[in-house]
Structures are given as structure tokens and as C-alpha cells.
Design a protein around this motif. Structure first.
Motif, PDB file in Angstrom:
ATOM      1  N   ILE A  51       0.970  10.417  39.776  1.00 34.37           N
ATOM      2  CA  ILE A  51       2.051  11.383  39.621  1.00 34.37           C
ATOM      3  C   ILE A  51       1.558  12.451  38.642  1.00 34.37           C
ATOM      4  CG2 ILE A  51       4.475  11.711  39.069  1.00 34.37           C
ATOM      5  CD1 ILE A  51       3.832   9.637  41.305  1.00 34.37           C
ATOM      6  N   PRO A  52       1.439  13.710  39.054  1.00 29.28           N
ATOM      7  CA  PRO A  52       0.869  14.727  38.164  1.00 29.28           C
ATOM      8  C   PRO A  52       1.862  15.292  37.154  1.00 29.28           C
ATOM      9  CG  PRO A  52       1.299  15.684  40.303  1.00 29.28           C
ATOM     10  CD  PRO A  52       1.683  14.236  40.404  1.00 29.28           C
ATOM     11  N   PHE A  53       2.826  14.484  36.741  1.00 22.71           N
ATOM     12  CA  PHE A  53       3.810  14.857  35.732  1.00 22.71           C
ATOM     13  C   PHE A  53       3.990  13.705  34.753  1.00 22.71           C
ATOM     14  CE2 PHE A  53       5.158  17.852  39.049  1.00 22.71           C
ATOM     15  CZ  PHE A  53       5.326  19.009  38.301  1.00 22.71           C
ATOM     16  N   ALA A  54       4.568  14.017  33.611  1.00 22.97           N
ATOM     17  CA  ALA A  54       4.832  13.004  32.604  1.00 22.97           C
ATOM     18  C   ALA A  54       5.992  12.102  33.040  1.00 22.97           C
ATOM     19  CB  ALA A  54       5.165  13.669  31.271  1.00 22.97           C
ATOM     20  N   VAL A  55       6.141  10.989  32.352  1.00 20.87           N
ATOM     21  CA  VAL A  55       7.229  10.058  32.617  1.00 20.87           C
ATOM     22  C   VAL A  55       8.572  10.739  32.353  1.00 20.87           C
ATOM     23  CG1 VAL A  55       8.285   7.896  31.860  1.00 20.87           C
ATOM     24  CG2 VAL A  55       5.794   8.076  32.031  1.00 20.87           C
ATOM     25  N   GLY A  56       9.531  10.495  33.244  1.00 20.91           N
ATOM     26  CA  GLY A  56      10.893  10.955  33.000  1.00 20.91           C
ATOM     27  C   GLY A  56      11.324  12.169  33.775  1.00 20.91           C
ATOM     28  N   GLY A  57      10.395  12.908  34.381  1.00 25.33           N
ATOM     29  CA  GLY A  57      10.756  14.089  35.149  1.00 25.33           C
ATOM     30  C   GLY A  57      11.195  13.741  36.556  1.00 25.33           C
ATOM     31  N   GLY A  58      11.554  14.770  37.325  1.00 23.68           N
ATOM     32  CA  GLY A  58      12.048  14.551  38.669  1.00 23.68           C
ATOM     33  C   GLY A  58      11.048  13.858  39.570  1.00 23.68           C
ATOM     34  N   THR A  59       9.773  14.264  39.503  1.00 21.54           N
ATOM     35  CA  THR A  59       8.753  13.637  40.342  1.00 21.54           C
ATOM     36  C   THR A  59       8.575  12.175  39.978  1.00 21.54           C
ATOM     37  OG1 THR A  59       7.617  15.783  40.384  1.00 21.54           O
ATOM     38  CG2 THR A  59       6.391  13.886  41.213  1.00 21.54           C
ATOM     39  N   ASP A  60       8.613  11.879  38.701  1.00 19.10           N
ATOM     40  CA  ASP A  60       8.469  10.496  38.234  1.00 19.10           C
ATOM     41  C   ASP A  60       9.642   9.641  38.717  1.00 19.10           C
ATOM     42  OD1 ASP A  60       7.084   8.531  36.389  1.00 19.10           O
ATOM     43  OD2 ASP A  60       9.057   8.578  35.448  1.00 19.10           O
ATOM     44  N   ILE A  61      10.845  10.198  38.699  1.00 19.88           N
ATOM     45  CA  ILE A  61      12.027   9.473  39.169  1.00 19.88           C
ATOM     46  C   ILE A  61      11.874   9.115  40.640  1.00 19.88           C
ATOM     47  CG2 ILE A  61      14.499   9.688  39.664  1.00 19.88           C
ATOM     48  CD1 ILE A  61      14.700  11.426  37.115  1.00 19.88           C
ATOM     49  N   VAL A  62      11.483  10.101  41.452  1.00 23.05           N
ATOM     50  CA  VAL A  62      11.300   9.869  42.883  1.00 23.05           C
ATOM     51  C   VAL A  62      10.212   8.826  43.118  1.00 23.05           C
ATOM     52  CG1 VAL A  62      10.538  10.930  45.044  1.00 23.05           C
ATOM     53  CG2 VAL A  62      12.126  12.144  43.559  1.00 23.05           C
ATOM     54  N   ALA A  63       9.100   8.948  42.392  1.00 19.48           N
ATOM     55  CA  ALA A  63       7.965   8.040  42.592  1.00 19.48           C
ATOM     56  C   ALA A  63       8.343   6.596  42.296  1.00 19.48           C
ATOM     57  CB  ALA A  63       6.806   8.464  41.709  1.00 19.48           C
ATOM     58  N   ARG A  64       9.075   6.356  41.230  1.00 16.28           N
ATOM     59  CA  ARG A  64       9.421   4.984  40.853  1.00 16.28           C
ATOM     60  C   ARG A  64      10.423   4.374  41.829  1.00 16.28           C
ATOM     61  NH1 ARG A  64       7.010   3.800  36.079  1.00 16.28           N
ATOM     62  NH2 ARG A  64       6.112   5.648  35.070  1.00 16.28           N
ATOM     63  N   MET A  65      11.347   5.176  42.316  1.00 16.49           N
ATOM     64  CA  MET A  65      12.298   4.662  43.305  1.00 16.49           C
ATOM     65  C   MET A  65      11.585   4.314  44.612  1.00 16.49           C
ATOM     66  SD  MET A  65      15.668   7.055  42.913  1.00 16.49           S
ATOM     67  CE  MET A  65      16.687   7.020  41.439  1.00 16.49           C
ATOM     68  N   ILE A  66      10.802   5.257  45.114  1.00  6.03           N
ATOM     69  CA  ILE A  66      10.118   5.037  46.385  1.00  6.03           C
ATOM     70  C   ILE A  66       9.027   3.981  46.239  1.00  6.03           C
ATOM     71  CG2 ILE A  66       8.608   6.128  48.098  1.00  6.03           C
ATOM     72  CD1 ILE A  66      10.263   8.637  47.848  1.00  6.03           C
ATOM     73  N   GLY A  67       8.316   4.008  45.121  1.00  4.99           N
ATOM     74  CA  GLY A  67       7.213   3.070  44.918  1.00  4.99           C
ATOM     75  C   GLY A  67       7.656   1.625  44.961  1.00  4.99           C
ATOM     76  N   GLN A  68       8.838   1.337  44.450  1.00  6.30           N
ATOM     77  CA  GLN A  68       9.330  -0.037  44.438  1.00  6.30           C
ATOM     78  C   GLN A  68       9.557  -0.553  45.855  1.00  6.30           C
ATOM     79  OE1 GLN A  68      13.004  -0.552  42.298  1.00  6.30           O
ATOM     80  NE2 GLN A  68      12.832  -2.768  42.255  1.00  6.30           N
ATOM     81  N   THR A  69      10.200   0.276  46.697  1.00  3.55           N
ATOM     82  CA  THR A  69      10.446  -0.137  48.079  1.00  3.55           C
ATOM     83  C   THR A  69       9.158  -0.139  48.891  1.00  3.55           C
ATOM     84  OG1 THR A  69      12.666   0.813  47.927  1.00  3.55           O
ATOM     85  CG2 THR A  69      11.845   0.327  50.128  1.00  3.55           C
ATOM     86  N   LEU A  70       8.262   0.811  48.628  1.00  4.41           N
ATOM     87  CA  LEU A  70       6.990   0.859  49.342  1.00  4.41           C
ATOM     88  C   LEU A  70       6.159  -0.384  49.059  1.00  4.41           C
ATOM     89  CD1 LEU A  70       5.043   2.444  51.159  1.00  4.41           C
ATOM     90  CD2 LEU A  70       4.204   3.605  49.096  1.00  4.41           C
TER      91      LEU A  70
END
Length: 332
Positions: A43-62
Motif C-alpha cells: 500500500i503506497p500510503f501510511a496506515v490510517g488513510g483511505g487506501t489503507d482502510i480499503v486494503a485491510r477490509m479487502i485483504g481479510q476477505t481475499l
């Protein structure tokens, strides 16, 4: 428009008599049991931003779909170039992936001609999986409670009102200049290292304005620490239904399409891409994940590789022209 990425059929893999076909067959055999170990999602952003939020949600189901952990690796900096280049240079074995937005896929290639990668050459776009509106926000300590008030103040003080960006020539920088051009004003961009730092700066009064995803700013808007002045997109957000779009407020040209997509390193074997795509499609189709994303103001979608590349190719010349008009020069 829902699309998937077609895989290479087993017959095609087995029938080729040439050396190239044999090499593809060997690659398919070697990767037949993929994945066999955890997958790194950069994820090319720091923890807590919008991209990080999306990544953690999708990553868990993936990870449930793949049967292997999906490990989030935040690599912020240089307007997402650091994280994106890590993936572009990674071994093409399916174990290092990128989840990023239009800054990585469209803005950097448009504005950083000397340094930037070309998505069609240096990455393998797989699918766009989510869209999210951006929001123009002001700190609670500023005097502006509406967009017209902000515009009037900016016209009275050209270049004095400051807004936070995720870096020079980043998506937030481009969006800020797009808004300024549409409104006929001049703003001063201030560079921060990622979404989280930029929001902290707006909330703390270091700068006056910020532009971020509705997922990132909605909690602070609800608590009164930020004021939402307008949605930078085609439609309002269910998270902030009372906030009008900039188009509704007389600025139809101030629109920026924010989305998130998966990509792999170049030359990733087709069988791995096919397996990965199937897992991503099943992940995004999960009703539980869709509900979770929508609760954060994020709209799940599924746009396959061909349409993904078409989106990039449409946006790059638009953003390049906008940067020229706004005088944005990316530091190489």
C-alpha cells in the motif's frame, strides 16, 4: 460495468510446440499450487488513510479466498512512487501485489515523465475493486462554513489559503488545483507524507484545507473537527448525505474520479493472474465485504484488466493537460 480478466485455457497452455509455449507450460506447472505462502500487499500510503482502510477490509476477505494470509505492507512516500516501484521491481511470482488508486496508475505517469513507470509496461493491472468520493474539508478553526465563503476569501487573499496534499504532483495536489481552476482562485499547496499526516495537519490548524476520501474524513466531520464543504465527484456520499457536490454548487469541472485497483509485477504468469483474478472477483462479490465497504462510504465494483487499462489511458492525458494549465511541475 462488470468484467473479469480471461485466463489462458489449459488447452492453449498444453498445445504449443514452440519454445515460448513450452516456457509458459513450465511456468504454469511451477505455479500450479499457487499460493503456497503469504502474499504481500503493498500500500503506497501510511496506515490510517483511505487506501489503507480499503486494503485491510479487502485483504481479510481475499486471504480467506486464497487460503493464505494477505500481509499489508505500508510503503508511503514520494507521492506513492516508493510503494509502486517496489511492486514494479518485485519478482513476478504472485506473492507481491499492489493496491493503489489513481495517483499511482494515472497521476504519476501523467506528471512524472522522466521518472515514472508506465502501467502498461511496468505493472500488470488486474482489476479496479472500489470507488470512493473525495471531500473538500476545512479545519474547525477556519471561518468558512460554506464553499462560497471559502471562494470569496480565496479571491480576497490570492495564494494565502493553504491546503494539504499527499505530496507534490499527487492526486490530492491535482484535485486541489482542479478545484482552484474551476473556482477562479489561487491556493497554496503544502506537502505532507501521506493522508494521515495531511489530515492531522488540517485538524490541528497547520493548514486550512484538505482533500481526502469520505472514508477518511467522515468521522472527523461528524465530530465537528472538520467541516465538509463539498464532494469532489459525480454524486453525493451516503456517509455525508447533506454535503453537496462541487458540481451542485456551480463547479461542474471540479471533478476527480477516485478509485482503487490491484496490480501485479510485469511478466506475472498468466495462470497466477487467472487464479488471483478469480479470488478477487469472489472477494468483491462477498455480501459481508460489500456491506462493510459501503458502511465506510466506499462503493465496491469490479472492472477487469482491459477496462482498467482503458481508464488509465483516458485519465493520463487529462491529468497531463490539467497539470500544464495549473503549472504543476513534478519534482523528479
Amino acid at each position: 460495468m462488470k468484467q473479469t480478466v480471461p485466463g489462458i485455457s489449459r488447452r492453449l497452455l498444453l498445445c504449443g510446440a514452440s519454445g515460448a509455449a513450452l516456457a509458459v507450460h513450465r511456468a504454469a506447472t511451477a505455479q500450479g499450487a499457487w499460493p503456497q505462502r503469504p502474499i504481500r500487499l503493498v500500500i503506497p500510503f501510511a496506515v490510517g488513510g483511505g487506501t489503507d482502510i480499503v486494503a485491510r477490509m479487502i485483504g481479510q476477505t481475499l486471504s480467506q479466498q486464497l487460503g493464505q494470509p494477505v500481509v499489508i505492507d505500508n510503503r508511503p512516500g514520494a507521492s506513492t512512487l516508493i510503494g509502486t516501484e517496489i511492486v514494479a521491481r518485485a519478482r513476478p511470482d504472485g506473492y507481491t501485489l499492489l493496491l493503489a488508486g489513481s495517483t499511482s496508475y494515472s497521476v504519476n505517469p501523467a506528471l512524472r515523465a522522466e521518472r515514472a513507470y508506465r502501467p502498461s509496461r511496468d505493472l500488470t493491472p488486474i482489476a479496479i475493486v472500489a470507488r470512493v468520493p473525495l471531500v473538500l474539508v476545512a479545519g474547525s478553526g477556519t471561518p468558512w462554513r460554506s464553499l462560497p465563503e471559502l471562494i470569496d476569501a480565496a479571491k480576497a487573499r490570492p495564494g494565502r489559503i493553504r491546503y494539504a496534499t499527499f505530496g507534490n504532483a499527487s492526486g490530492s495536489h491535482l484535485t486541489g488545483e482542479l478545484f482552484a481552476l474551476a473556482a477562479g482562485i489561487r491556493l497554496q499547496d503544502i506537502e505532507y507524507r501521506g493522508s494521515s499526516q495531511a489530515l492531522v495537519a488540517v485538524i490541528g490548524g497547520e493548514v486550512d484545507l484538505g482533500i481526502d476520501t469520505v472514508a477518511s474524513v467522515a468521522p472527523y466531520v461528524r465530530s465537528g473537527r472538520l467541516r465538509a464543504l463539498g464532494i469532489v465527484g459525480a454524486a453525493r456520499s451516503g456517509l455525508l448525505p447533506g454535503v453537496r457536490t462541487l458540481a451542485e454548487q456551480g463547479l461542474p469541472d471540479a471533478s476527480f474520479d477516485a478509485w482503487y485497483g490491484f496490480a501485479a509485477p510485469p511478466r506475472t504468469p498468466a495462470p497466477v493472474l487467472a487464479a488471483l483474478t478469480r479470488a478477487i472477483v469472489e472477494t468483491v462479490a462477498s455480501p459481508a465485504l460489500q456491506a462493510q465497504l459501503r458502511a465506510q462510504g466506499i462503493e465496491p465494483t469490479m472492472v477487469g484488466a482491459a477496462a482498467f487499462m482503458a481508464q488509465i489511458e483516458k485519465e493520463i492525458p487529462r491529468y497531463r493537460a490539467l497539470a500544464h494549465r495549473a503549472g504543476i511541475v513534478a519534482a523528479e
